[in-house]
Design a protein around this motif. Sequence first.
Motif, mmCIF file in Angstrom:
data_model
loop_
_atom_site.group_PDB
_atom_site.id
_atom_site.type_symbol
_atom_site.label_atom_id
_atom_site.label_comp_id
_atom_site.label_asym_id
_atom_site.label_seq_id
_atom_site.Cartn_x
_atom_site.Cartn_y
_atom_site.Cartn_z
ATOM 1 N N ASP A 106 2.978 13.661 6.030
ATOM 2 C CA ASP A 106 3.468 14.867 5.597
ATOM 3 C C ASP A 106 4.783 13.785 5.375
ATOM 4 O O ASP A 106 5.673 14.964 3.913
ATOM 5 N N SER A 107 5.691 13.059 5.968
ATOM 6 C CA SER A 107 6.766 13.128 4.860
ATOM 7 C C SER A 107 7.112 12.764 3.884
ATOM 8 O O SER A 107 6.308 12.054 3.138
ATOM 9 N N PRO A 108 8.728 12.570 3.592
ATOM 10 C CA PRO A 108 8.857 12.706 2.169
ATOM 11 C C PRO A 108 8.558 11.196 1.591
ATOM 12 O O PRO A 108 8.229 10.886 0.640
ATOM 13 N N THR A 109 9.232 10.254 2.591
ATOM 14 C CA THR A 109 8.892 9.283 1.942
ATOM 15 C C THR A 109 7.439 8.192 1.725
ATOM 16 O O THR A 109 6.778 7.939 1.075
ATOM 17 N N MET A 110 6.208 9.013 3.031
ATOM 18 C CA MET A 110 5.179 8.467 2.870
ATOM 19 C C MET A 110 4.008 9.017 1.313
ATOM 20 O O MET A 110 4.042 9.078 0.605
ATOM 21 N N SER A 111 5.049 9.925 1.052
ATOM 22 C CA SER A 111 4.574 11.537 -0.544
ATOM 23 C C SER A 111 4.674 10.473 -1.595
ATOM 24 O O SER A 111 3.836 10.169 -2.662
ATOM 25 N N SER A 152 -4.344 1.337 6.258
ATOM 26 C CA SER A 152 -3.114 0.763 6.071
ATOM 27 C C SER A 152 -2.045 1.251 7.160
ATOM 28 O O SER A 152 -1.606 0.962 7.845
ATOM 29 N N THR A 153 -1.859 2.860 7.126
ATOM 30 C CA THR A 153 -0.854 3.675 8.090
ATOM 31 C C THR A 153 -0.951 3.298 9.407
ATOM 32 O O THR A 153 -0.353 2.653 10.077
ATOM 33 N N ILE A 154 -2.464 3.594 10.334
ATOM 34 C CA ILE A 154 -3.336 3.121 11.674
ATOM 35 C C ILE A 154 -2.892 1.836 11.646
ATOM 36 O O ILE A 154 -2.125 1.713 12.855
ATOM 37 N N GLU A 155 -2.737 0.145 11.073
ATOM 38 C CA GLU A 155 -2.755 -0.663 11.080
ATOM 39 C C GLU A 155 -0.915 -0.445 11.474
ATOM 40 O O GLU A 155 -0.375 -1.203 11.960
ATOM 41 N N LYS A 156 0.098 -0.126 10.708
ATOM 42 C CA LYS A 156 0.921 -0.221 10.706
ATOM 43 C C LYS A 156 2.105 0.299 11.739
ATOM 44 O O LYS A 156 2.634 -0.105 12.820
ATOM 45 N N PHE A 206 -4.172 8.293 13.662
ATOM 46 C CA PHE A 206 -5.485 8.286 14.014
ATOM 47 C C PHE A 206 -6.189 9.803 14.181
ATOM 48 O O PHE A 206 -7.169 10.112 13.333
ATOM 49 N N THR A 207 -5.221 11.128 14.603
ATOM 50 C CA THR A 207 -5.840 12.502 14.320
ATOM 51 C C THR A 207 -6.180 12.920 12.807
ATOM 52 O O THR A 207 -7.176 13.352 12.730
ATOM 53 N N ALA A 208 -5.060 11.780 11.456
ATOM 54 C CA ALA A 208 -5.113 12.289 10.166
ATOM 55 C C ALA A 208 -6.747 11.940 10.188
ATOM 56 O O ALA A 208 -7.127 12.362 9.017
#
Length: 159
Positions: free
Chosen positions: A23-28, A52-56, A103-105
């Motif tokens: 939900d963060s502005p940078t991710m969107s 990719s987000t999980i790995e990072k 992970f929850t996502a």
Amino acid sequence: MQSGSHRSGLRRSPTPSQHSAFDSPTMSSQNSGGSARSPRQRNKTSPSQHLSTIEKSVTQLLIATKQLLETLTAWSRQQATEAEVSDVYVRLGSEFNLACRAFTAIGVETGDLGNVPDALRTILESTLSQDASPQSLDVYLPRIREIIINLLHGLKRKQ
């Protein structure tokens, strides 16, 4: 030199928020590819983006655990301050929370990982209340390592 009765100034790590890491502005903005997208489209994240987000986030958490151990070693040699240990601890807590949200996502429960930041906080407060020395660290290091190893095993199961 610190006295044995010194109370640690360890700051609390952030608590997990109810918001997704996505939900963060940078991710969107990264996900949008620079194009204007409606909020409905922005929330649709592909499985590869989740992975990719999980790995990072897991990589950043691993780096933070390594940094904590290195900073504690430096503290024991009087080459780092309690504040520096606290800063690394707070970063580790933030990275832990981000990894849990990632992970929850994708529907992977993380409750079995326990509350690593709280467990570390308790042992770090005890550690930092001692005089800074390798001998002081040696007393608490087995428990710190145990917490970190349990975290690593838990992350491996999740991945």
